[in-house]
Each structure stands twice: as C-alpha cells, then as structure tokens.
Design a protein around this motif. Structure first.
Motif, mmCIF file in Angstrom:
data_model
loop_
_atom_site.group_PDB
_atom_site.id
_atom_site.type_symbol
_atom_site.label_atom_id
_atom_site.label_comp_id
_atom_site.label_asym_id
_atom_site.label_seq_id
_atom_site.Cartn_x
_atom_site.Cartn_y
_atom_site.Cartn_z
ATOM 1 N N SER A 1 0.697 -0.962 -0.101
ATOM 2 C CA SER A 1 0.034 0.048 -0.012
ATOM 3 C C SER A 1 0.812 1.217 0.179
ATOM 4 C CB SER A 1 -0.780 -0.075 1.086
ATOM 5 O OG SER A 1 -1.771 1.010 1.407
ATOM 6 N N ASN A 2 1.957 1.496 0.724
ATOM 7 C CA ASN A 2 2.768 2.559 0.723
ATOM 8 C C ASN A 2 3.475 2.810 -0.257
ATOM 9 O OD1 ASN A 2 2.337 3.155 3.671
ATOM 10 N ND2 ASN A 2 3.849 1.777 4.377
ATOM 11 N N ARG B 1 5.996 0.991 -13.343
ATOM 12 C CA ARG B 1 6.289 0.353 -12.118
ATOM 13 C C ARG B 1 7.060 -0.866 -12.418
ATOM 14 N NH1 ARG B 1 3.381 1.490 -7.334
ATOM 15 N NH2 ARG B 1 2.927 -0.597 -6.813
ATOM 16 N N ALA C 1 2.311 2.218 -3.255
ATOM 17 C CA ALA C 1 1.273 2.427 -4.448
ATOM 18 C C ALA C 1 1.444 3.648 -5.003
ATOM 19 C CB ALA C 1 0.046 2.266 -4.025
ATOM 20 N N ARG C 2 1.951 4.709 -4.232
ATOM 21 C CA ARG C 2 2.190 6.159 -4.690
ATOM 22 C C ARG C 2 3.199 6.297 -5.833
ATOM 23 N NH1 ARG C 2 2.631 9.093 0.695
ATOM 24 N NH2 ARG C 2 1.759 7.209 1.446
ATOM 25 N N PHE C 3 3.919 5.417 -5.887
ATOM 26 C CA PHE C 3 4.924 5.540 -6.898
ATOM 27 C C PHE C 3 4.385 5.144 -8.205
ATOM 28 C CE2 PHE C 3 6.976 4.751 -2.892
ATOM 29 C CZ PHE C 3 7.357 6.022 -2.500
ATOM 30 N N ASP C 4 3.674 5.847 -8.951
ATOM 31 C CA ASP C 4 2.894 5.611 -10.247
ATOM 32 C C ASP C 4 3.227 6.203 -11.395
ATOM 33 O OD1 ASP C 4 1.660 7.882 -9.542
ATOM 34 O OD2 ASP C 4 -0.238 7.127 -9.195
#
Lengths: 527, 480
Positions: B315-316, B342, B318-321
C-alpha cells in the motif's frame, strides 16, 4: 390503475422549491417527468414489482482545514494552490487527524440517532486512480464513527422511517480535468477534504422517496451547520443502489449502483429510468447483471460503467499511520448537547406553538435561517399565520427572484414586523404592504420612511372616502341592484371598486362599512 | 593502514576547546570520503554543494547545540529539502523533496552538517544493500563482503570513517544487522520514539529511524537529538526524552539480563554464538545477573513479519505510479503507464514484496494471512511483556552469521530473510534494541551483540552497552 405517489406531500415540493439555482425550472422538469412516467405503459403493468433503493451520500464537512493536514478547504482556488506534502501524498508524509472534522462527523451521527463508535479507527482503501495521490484513500471500514440510526422522511400519512446503516469519515479525492488530446490534468485542492459517507439501508421504496430522503438529510446537515450541502460545488454527492422485486419476496433483486447524479432531481430521474429499465428487462424475460452505471444527464439514461466481476478489491486494512483512539462518553455527550433543534422537531413545534399548517411549517423549516427569521418576526407580530403567509409568499418570491437567501436579502425581521404591524393598525392595506416590500428590501430603510416616501398611506378618513363610495354606487347600478336583491357577493365587488378607485389606499374595512351604510340608505333603511 | 577513529564526541570536544574548527572537522571527513568511498561505495549523493552554506550557518548558531559542526549522513529514504531522495530506486528518478523530514529539521537545529545520503536496499527491502538500483556497497572489513542491509550505506560509511554519525531506518533489523556486520553501534528506538515524518514508508507500523555511530556515547548523543514527539506523526509518542549521555555511566551492577533460549538454536553460526556468549559472560563479570528466559513465539516472527511488512509496503508503495513525480515510462494509456512505470522503476525484490503484500490483503485471503499475522504479532509482543516482568534487558546475537559474500545470497531470498531472524521480533513488538560490536571475530569479521529493553527504555540499553564497550575497548576499526 394509477399508482398512488407517496411523494405528493408538501414537504417534497417545499424542498424542491428551495433548491438553489433554477428553482422554477427544476419544478417544471419535475412535472414533466411526472407526466412521462404517468403515461408510461410499462408503469401500469409494473405494479407487480416493488422498488428497493438504498442511498450513499457523501457530504463534505465544513472545516477550515483538510482532514489530515492544515491545507485550506476553500472551494474555487487556483488548481493545486491548496496542497502540501501530506495531501499530495509525497514520499515520507504522514496524516494527522483534524479533530474538528471528527467532531462534526460525530454530530451528524448523533443527529441521525446512530450509535457512536467507542474507538475512532481508520483504514486504507486501496485502488489506483490519478486523482488519488497515495493510491489509497484513508477511510473507515469496520468501525465507522456512527452505526445504525434512522431518518424520518415525508409526513403525509405519518413519516416513513428510513434506517441508516452507518456514517463514516474519509478523505476526498482530487479532481481530474480531461483536456482532450492534450491528456488529463489533476487538481489536488480537493484532495483530503473531509467527507462523511452516510449509507442508508435499502428502505427507500420509490425515486420520489429517495428525493425526500435527500431533502430531509440536507436540511439536517444544514441545521447542524456541518456542511454547506452545495451540490454544484460537489459538497453533497449521492450514489444510489437500486433493485426491483416481486412484492412479498424476501430476497433483494439484482442491483445497479448509480453514480454521477449532480442534483436531487438527477438522482430521482436516474432512479426513475433505472426502475423502468429493470422492470422492462424482467418483463421481457431478460436477466439483470449486478453493475455500476453512470447517469448521463444530457441523454437522460444510465450507461454501464463496470460489472461486479470488474469490481475493485479494495484490500482494506487498518491505517497504520493513525493510532486508533478512544472516544470519551464525555465528549460525545458534549457534542450531543450542541445539536440544537433539528428540522423535524422544529416542524412539529411550529405546528403546535404557532398553529401553522404542515405546509407552511414545512416551507419555513426547510430553510433554517428562514425559520429563525419567522420566529424573530413573530416576537413582534401577534398573528403567526400572517407572518407565515408573508414569508412563504412575497418574501420567498423576492428570494427566488433575486436568487438570494434570507440573510443575503438584507431584510431585517424588525423591518418586516413593523410593516406587518402597519397592516394591523390599518395604516396600510395588505396590497400596499406587498408593493412596498421590494423597496423596503432595496433601501434597507425603516418601513414608515418607505411608506412616507411613496406617499402610500391607507385612507381611513370617512370624509375622504364617502365621495368615492357615492361614485362607485352610481357607476355600478347592476351590482347595487344585485346586492339589494340579496346577492351578498356583490358587496365584495363594490369594495373592490372602491379599492381600485383609490389606488389600493382605501382601508377596506372602512370602505365596506361606508358602502353598507350608503346601500342601506338606498334600500330605505331596511338594513 | 591503522587509523584512529574520530567520533562525534571527540570532534565536539576539539571544537569547543578551539583546537579544531568545524570547517576543518568536516573537511577531515570529506577527504576521508574521497579517499575510501571509491572502494566502499557507501554514499549515493555527497551533497558537497550544500556544505558551505551549512558551515556559514553555524556562525550565527549557539555553539552549545548538541551537534554543532558535526557531519551527519542520512539514509536515502529520509527526505531532505531540495535534495534528491530516491530510496535507491529508479522509480524516484528526478524527485526532489520540497520539505525536510522531522529528523532532518532536528539535525539542522542541533547544528549538524548534512553530508550526504547513503546507499540502501531499494525501499529498504533487503539485508545486504545489494538491492540498490544504483550501486553495491562493500563491507569496509572485507570489500568482497556485504555491509548488511538495508542501512548498509550508513553502517559502512561510519565503519570506514567517512562520517562520524549516520541515520538509518529499521523495519526488521535494517539498522542493527548492518551495524553488526560493519562493527559499529546501531540502535532501533522504541516504535514512536522518533518521528517518522519524512521517512519514506516501508512498513508504517514497524519503521523507526535510528542512529549509527562508532561508539555508544555517539549513538546516545544522536538519539537525544532526533527523539521526541512530533505533531506531524500521530504514531510518535508524547513522552519526555531523557538525557541519554548523562546516564551512560550507571553500570550494570544488579541488572537482570535475560538470555532467550530461542535465539541460540539451529542456524546460529558457531563463531557468532561463541562471541555472544563471551560477551554475556563479560556482562556477568561486570555485575549483571544473567538468566535464561523463554520467548515461545519467536519461531513465528519471520512469517508474521513477511505478511505484515509486505502488506503495508504494498500500500505504501502504491503512490509511485508515474503521475505526480519520479519516473514515468512512455505509454499509450493510464493502465499502461502504471504498469510500465512500475515495471521499469521497481527492482525484483520490490516487485516480490509488493506482490506478496497485495496477495495477503486480497479478499478471501485477508483473514487467513493478514488477520492471523496480527494475532500472532500480539502473541510475540506478549512474549516480550512477560520477559520484561522478570528481566531488565535481553541479550541475543544480532544476526545468525557474520557478513556474507557479495552475491552469495542474492538469488536466494529465503536464506536472505533468515539473516534478520533475531531482529524482526523487536519491530513486531515495538521495543528498542541496540547492536554493539562484541568482537572482531574470525577471520576478523565483526559480530554483533543485541540488547533489547522495555519500550522507551533506551537509556538502559545505552547504559549496558556503554559498560560493555568500556570493558572490552573499541571502537574496532577496519584497515582500509
């Protein structure tokens, strides 16, 4: 056979009348839709189905700063000007709960008779979308702030009680703007704005009732002063779950989840459309699939968006960045004591305390400020019914015409009270007072001053009126004859003529009296 | 070439006596960096251009601030305003943080000179620093061996004398295991002792920032600066920060030390065992009472950890998108952009853990994995609660082995995961733990002794570690 529509109650009309922006047009559209569905042949046979609706309302809580950071929540700022590392979800940033948003959520939970959770706990809802900077939304999963409760809607034949499932706090997402071939842009100003999601049980049995529910909920939220409930700015949004089933069936039918409705009216129309679609599919022997559908306002249809199979697995889990905390009973009690009078309580009180009709009370109560204005005027004016008539009539017309709230109108309760007292003491006729109202609003002056300025003063001097009475009797021989031969109604016409001759300035009671006297003379003292 | 260590404490003493200026003190370390970092590769960014400004800033500062003029390096997952923070990942290519982590802000206020960011396993996923997307760091004691991980850059930089103090982060042993491999002192504070604001999250419920230093005193000094409640981190504890340096000299007389039997079983290297047992004997000789204790749920720690930590990580990360910052791969549409970015941005171990974490949180598996792991986690925590009713401190090996060779375990993730077997429980329980060098073993590779204490009792850890360190000497330094 025609369906009895529960929604014919005044509360419904009242609330629609009060929706801001293009009220009259909304009203007209409502009628059109009504007639369409009325004539719909499917509608006739559709008696064999009952409709089951549950609503999910997202309301933005009115706080100065966002749910998990200090950024402003003001609407309409330059894109991405109200952001910080936290609401942008930058690497390393952490959320910190805004206690004010939390308290407002508790307030709504209490107003909806919900049970407040003993522990405030947040969860992550994981999904990828460009308007969600962390690609998860901080929300509440298994421990919503409030659980259970109910909302009473409508009042014709007794209110209908719609049970509330839950109300939980979460952060809003940003706004995507598609710029055609140039791609998409995202504005994170809205990201992190506190949202309260209020979920109802599937207790709503018609699109009209759904609209009633929304109106009632909106009124409560406005009374609590927790949200501005502005649907145009997105501070109130509604998704609807709908299914139909055979009456008596215990199981729910296959449901559609409807999204993208931007007004109460749109919610109602989308539901109307979907009810018809479900019935048609079933009657044609087809099968419904569980899916999410988007309301297309322009074409007035719902369009499939995704099926159940395509539904997200949100992988909820406890938000490790926010430590769960106990909600003390003392704090809950303190918030409860700040609730104040809610619309339905006020509605009942207005009917008993001021002896207003349900309709009048409904109109006034549907607008908190208007109802307070009413009470302020009533403190100085003896007849509440008269005050109510004035507010629901001329004052409301002025509000609608100017697209202003009662506060924005600038009319002071004291000024209206004085104006009404001038009717009481017969200085002004009702008609004259109505004529004065716009000037009173425009000038903000004392009513007496406005009356003097316009030279409007009721003629209550018998000496001045007698010649007019004589003239009216002379000119209206037929009416005089009618009266003398026993047609009492003719007198009303003659009073009207006196009013006309005096440009509305005549004291109608005096005119009445003088006419009777003069006619009695004609009849030879028989009266 | 033998060398004498320069510690932060010595630097400060010489600054205060006027024997040395901060400019010369910092210069000494920068020269050392230039001389040896080509071999060690501990640094990702030496931040040279910012140093002058920081030195100038010292002039207007009260000289009594705790780290006045002391160079400090931070792990590449701690954000520094205006600087690249990449977590040793390609996916953060080009990202510059617009804000300082709370620990960085505190370092600045304490007069520290930020001298670079250190290499690490990508997003702190690993135990050898080999998972860095940019470079492999060598162990200064043997350049063919790993420095441990994931804070391998910080540990190696301190061991090699390139910096006196460094910050690492520890989610399952990432400060202590490299400290042990590199023969330095490393402390994982109690969960909540140090603000995580500005630490790029791996597993939010386990992560803590902590100090790496040559001596216990230096580590205590650094923790005193970075510890404390932070309104920006809801998980930080609102508790007073004691003066850790002041209480260093208390000794261990009468202290009850528990030896958890489960930490000395199968898989423990014989040489490591011998050294750790010797260290325990030393503590006994200093007056501590050492007794065996049992931590029955220890065996589940690794399984629990790889569920909880990967779930949070999935979850942490996930922001690297590719949407807002960092790498964005060219693409046809949104889904394509997510996938390619990713795929190209994350390394193998990151993908492995994100997949694992996504899986354990999936509907249908959540109860069987994540929820069960949380239950077992509370049992592990209870083991510590029970143990600390009877003893003040626990003593264990930090890692089952000494440093292994570069490339030795990189193809075998399970063996690599076992490298953290003695450190992981600490994070699950949230208690503080320190690793101190207990010997330069055979063939002259460091071994770490791990000491654990009750939550927020770092002072006791420093006190015991300092007593031991004083007795056996140190710091131990590799020839480079």
């Amino acid at each position: 056979m025609r369906m009895k529509r529960r929604s014919e109650g005044p509360f419904y009309r009242i609330y629609n009348k009060h929706e801001r922006g293009g009220r009259s047009e909304e009203g007209r559209r409502k009628l059109d839709v009504g007639r369409e569905t009325w004539d719909d042949p499917l509608r006739e046979s559709a008696m064999e189905y009952e409709t089951v609706i549950g609503l999910e309302v997202h309301v933005q809580l009115l706080t100065r700063s966002k749910l998990f950071c200090g950024c402003s929540t003001l609407f309409g700022a330059q894109p991405n000007s109200q952001t910080c590392p936290v609401c942008l979800g930058l690497p390393g940033s952490l959320p910190v709960l805004n206690r004010e948003a939390f308290r407002k959520a508790v307030k709504v939970g209490l107003a909806l008779h919900g049970e407040i959770s003993q522990v405030a706990k947040f969860d992550r809802k994981n999904y990828f979308y460009p308007d969600l900077p962390k690609n998860y939304q901080i929300s509440q999963y298994d421990l919503p702030i409030a659980r259970g409760g109910w909302l009473d809607v409508g009042f014709e034949g007794g209110p209908k009680r719609v049970r509330i499932t839950r109300a939980h706090l979460e952060e809003d997402a940003g706004k995507l703007m598609h710029v055609g071939k140039g791609g998409s842009r995202v504005d994170f100003n809205r990201t992190g704005t506190p949202l309260l999601e209020i979920v109802s049980e599937p207790d709503i049995s018609s699109p009209q009732e759904a609209a009633l529910y929304l109106s009632e909920l909106k009124a409560i939220l406005l009374y609590l002063e927790v949200s501005d409930c502005n649907m145009e700015e997105g501070s109130l949004r509604c998704d609807a779950n709908i299914s139909v089933r055979r009456p008596g069936s215990k199981e729910l039918g296959v449901k559609s989840e409807l999204k993208n409705m931007n007004s109460f009216k749109a919610v109602e129309r989308a539901l109307e459309f979907e009810v018809s679609r479900h019935r048609r599919v079933l009657e044609e022997g087809g099968r419904l699939i569980q899916e999410t559908r988007l309301w297309d306002e322009r074409q007035a249809v719902t369009q499939p968006m995704r099926s159940k199979e395509e539904a997200h697995d949100y992988r909820y889990f406890p938000e490790p960045d926010l430590v769960p905390f106990r909600i003390s009973q003392a704090e809950v009690d303190e918030i409860r004591s700040s609730l104040g009078e809610l619309p339905r309580e006020r509605l009942n009180r207005f009917q008993t305390e001021y002896e207003l009709s349900a309709y009048d009370a409904g109109v006034l109560v549907s607008d908190k400020a208007l109802s307070e204005f009413f009470e302020a005027v009533c403190r100085a004016v003896p007849r509440p019914k008269q005050v109510a008539n004035w507010l629901t009539g001329p004052v409301l017309s002025e509000m609608n015409a100017r697209h202003k709230t009662i506060r924005e109108l600038g009319l002071k309760p004291e000024a209206l009270a004085k104006l009404l007292m001038r009717i009481e003491d017969r200085t002004l006729t009702n008609t004259m007072a109505k004529e004065i109202l716009p000037a009173l609003i425009d000038s903000g002056k004392d009513p007496d001053e406005v009356v003097r300025g316009k030279g409007l003063k009721q003629v209550s001097d018998a000496g001045a009126l007698e010649p007019v009475v004589e003239q009216v009797i002379r000119k209206n021989g037929q009416s005089v004859q009618d009266f003398l031969s026993g047609k009492e109604r003719a007198l009303g016409f003659l009073v009207g003529q006196v009013m006309k001759e005096t440009g509305g300035k005549a004291n109608p009671a005096l005119a009445h009296q003088l006419l009777l006297k003069a006619l009695a003379v004609k009849k030879g003292g028989a009266l | 070439m033998p060398r004498t260590a320069t510690t932060a404490t010595e630097l400060l003493n010489r600054y205060r006596s006027g024997a040395l200026s901060p400019r010369d003190g910092v210069g000494h370390f920068l020269r050392r960096q230039e001389a040896v970092d080509g071999k060690v590769s501990a640094f990702l960014d030496t931040c040279r251009e910012g140093i002058e400004t920081q030195l100038k800033g010292l002039e207007s500062m009260d000289k009594s601030v705790p780290l006045w003029g002391v160079p400090v390096a931070v792990k590449d997952n701690i954000v520094v305003r205006g600087r690249k923070t990449r977590c040793a990942s390609k996916i953060l290519e080009g990202f510059e943080s617009p804000y300082d982590a709370t620990v960085v802000r505190k370092l600045r206020q304490a007069g520290a000179i930020l001298c670079g960011t250190t290499n690490m396993d990508e997003f702190a996923f690993g135990s050898s620093t080999e998972n860095s997307a940019f470079q492999k760091t060598a162990n200064p004691w043997d350049l063919t061996r790993v420095p441990g991980g994931s804070s391998g850059g910080s540990a190696a930089a301190v061991a090699a004398g390139e910096i006196p103090l460094a910050l690492g982060s520890d989610t399952g042993g990432s400060i202590r295991q490299p400290a042990s491999f590199c023969g330095v002192v490393g402390l994982k504070p109690t969960y909540g002792r140090v603000s995580r604001y500005g630490l790029v999250a791996f597993a939010s419920s386990l992560d803590q920032i902590g100090p790496l230093a040559l001596t216990v005193r230096d580590a205590a000094l650094l923790l005193g600066v970075i510890a404390g409640w932070d309104p920006m981190d809801s998980t930080s504890a609102d508790m007073p920060v004691p003066d850790y340096v002041k209480t260093l000299e208390g000794g261990v007389q009468g202290l009850r030390i528990g030896i958890p039997q489960e930490y000395f079983g199968e898989g423990l290297d014989a040489g490591v065992r011998e050294n750790v047992e010797l260290a325990i004997d030393t503590l006994r000789s200093l007056g501590a009472q050492c007794d065996p204790v049992s931590m029955p749920h220890t065996q589940y720690a690794i399984s629990v950890y790889y569920i909880v930590a990967t779930a949070e990580a999935s979850s942490n990360l996930a922001r690297f998108d590719g949407v807002q910052y960092g790498l964005r791969s060219s693409s046809e549409n949104l889904l394509d952009m997510y996938c390619r970015t990713r795929d190209e941005g994350f390394g193998m171990e990151v993908k492995r853990r994100v997949l694992l974490g996504t899986y354990v949180l999936s509907s249908g598996y959540y109860d069987a994995y994540y929820l069960k792991a949380l239950r077992v986690r509370s049992l592990i925590k209870r083991d510590f609660d029970e143990a600390f009713k009877r003893v003040d401190v626990l003593a264990t090996p930090t890692s089952p082995t000494v440093s292994f060779r570069l490339g030795e375990k990189i193809q075998d993730p399970l063996t690599m995961y076992l490298s953290d077997i003695y450190t992981i429980s600490t994070n699950l329980a949230g208690v503080p733990a320190i690793s101190i060098p207990c010997a330069a073993g055979d063939p002259s590779l460091p071994v770490g002794l791990q000491l654990l204490a009750k939550p927020f009792d770092e002072a006791t850890l420093f006190r015991v570690a300092h007593a031991y360190e004083t007795k056996v000497g140190g710091p131990f330094l590799p020839d480079l």
